[in-house]
Design a protein around this motif. Structure first.
Motif, short mmCIF file in Angstrom:
data_model
loop_
_atom_site.label_atom_id
_atom_site.label_comp_id
_atom_site.label_asym_id
_atom_site.label_seq_id
_atom_site.Cartn_x
_atom_site.Cartn_y
_atom_site.Cartn_z
N GLU A 11 0.69 -1.09 -0.01
CA GLU A 11 -0.02 -0.06 -0.13
C GLU A 11 0.99 1.42 0.08
O GLU A 11 0.54 2.36 0.41
CB GLU A 11 -0.93 0.05 0.99
N ARG A 14 -0.92 4.33 -1.33
CA ARG A 14 -2.01 5.17 -0.37
C ARG A 14 -1.45 5.69 0.90
O ARG A 14 -1.53 6.95 0.96
CB ARG A 14 -2.79 3.93 -0.05
N ILE A 15 -0.53 4.97 1.09
CA ILE A 15 0.34 5.47 2.54
C ILE A 15 0.89 7.04 2.26
O ILE A 15 1.07 7.68 2.84
CB ILE A 15 1.18 4.57 3.10
N LYS A 17 0.55 8.83 -0.45
CA LYS A 17 -0.36 9.94 -0.74
C LYS A 17 -1.15 10.42 0.77
O LYS A 17 -1.28 11.76 0.81
CB LYS A 17 -1.72 9.30 -1.44
N ARG A 18 -1.33 9.49 1.42
CA ARG A 18 -2.07 10.22 2.73
C ARG A 18 -1.13 11.11 3.42
O ARG A 18 -1.43 12.32 3.91
CB ARG A 18 -2.39 9.08 3.63
N ASN A 21 -0.87 14.45 1.63
CA ASN A 21 -1.91 15.10 2.03
C ASN A 21 -1.97 15.99 3.26
O ASN A 21 -2.45 17.04 3.53
CB ASN A 21 -3.25 14.42 1.67
N HIS A 22 -1.39 14.97 4.39
CA HIS A 22 -1.08 15.49 5.68
C HIS A 22 -0.33 16.77 5.73
O HIS A 22 -0.65 17.76 6.32
CB HIS A 22 -0.51 14.30 6.51
N HIS A 76 5.03 9.30 11.26
CA HIS A 76 4.20 9.91 10.52
C HIS A 76 3.60 8.55 9.45
O HIS A 76 2.28 8.58 9.07
CB HIS A 76 4.37 11.15 9.81
N MET A 80 -0.19 7.18 9.21
CA MET A 80 -0.85 7.13 7.94
C MET A 80 -1.23 5.91 7.56
O MET A 80 -2.53 5.47 7.05
CB MET A 80 -0.12 7.64 6.65
N GLN A 82 -1.54 3.22 9.94
CA GLN A 82 -2.20 2.39 10.99
C GLN A 82 -1.47 1.35 11.37
O GLN A 82 -2.36 0.33 11.66
CB GLN A 82 -3.74 2.49 10.95
#
Length: 93
Positions: A11, A14-15, A17-18, A21-22, A76, A80, A82
């Motif tokens: 992933e 996805r990670i 990108k999160r 965005n953060h 971080h 992101m 989890q």
């Protein structure tokens, strides 16, 4: 100087990108088809999502506190995703 690590995950995009965005409210982040870029005041963070990994690179001058930045970035990324990643950083001069 450069500090790199490889996070084993399917992933990575996805990670990454999160995290992008953060941090986009604090920094002028950039996204390309193959990478995410986050310019910290004293270093540059690059995230390269691959099929089974997320490759992370921190680039900066020798006086940068790489240990602190490595911890900030991995903390971080853990948040992101989890989950907790076990990483080993390599330092390149």
């Amino acid at each position: 100087m450069k500090s790199i690590t490889q996070i084993h995950t399917a992933e990575g995009r996805r990670i990454g990108k999160r995290l992008l965005n953060h941090w986009k409210h604090k920094f002028e982040v950039e996204e390309t088809a193959s990478a995410f870029f986050i310019p910290f005041p004293d270093a540059k963070i690059f995230l390269y999502p691959k099929e089974t990994t997320l490759d992370v690179s921190i680039e900066g001058h020798e006086e940068v506190d790489f240990a602190r930045l490595e911890q900030v970035v991995i903390n971080h990324l853990n948040r992101m995703a989890q989950q907790e990643f076990d990483v080993t950083w390599q330092h390149i001069n």
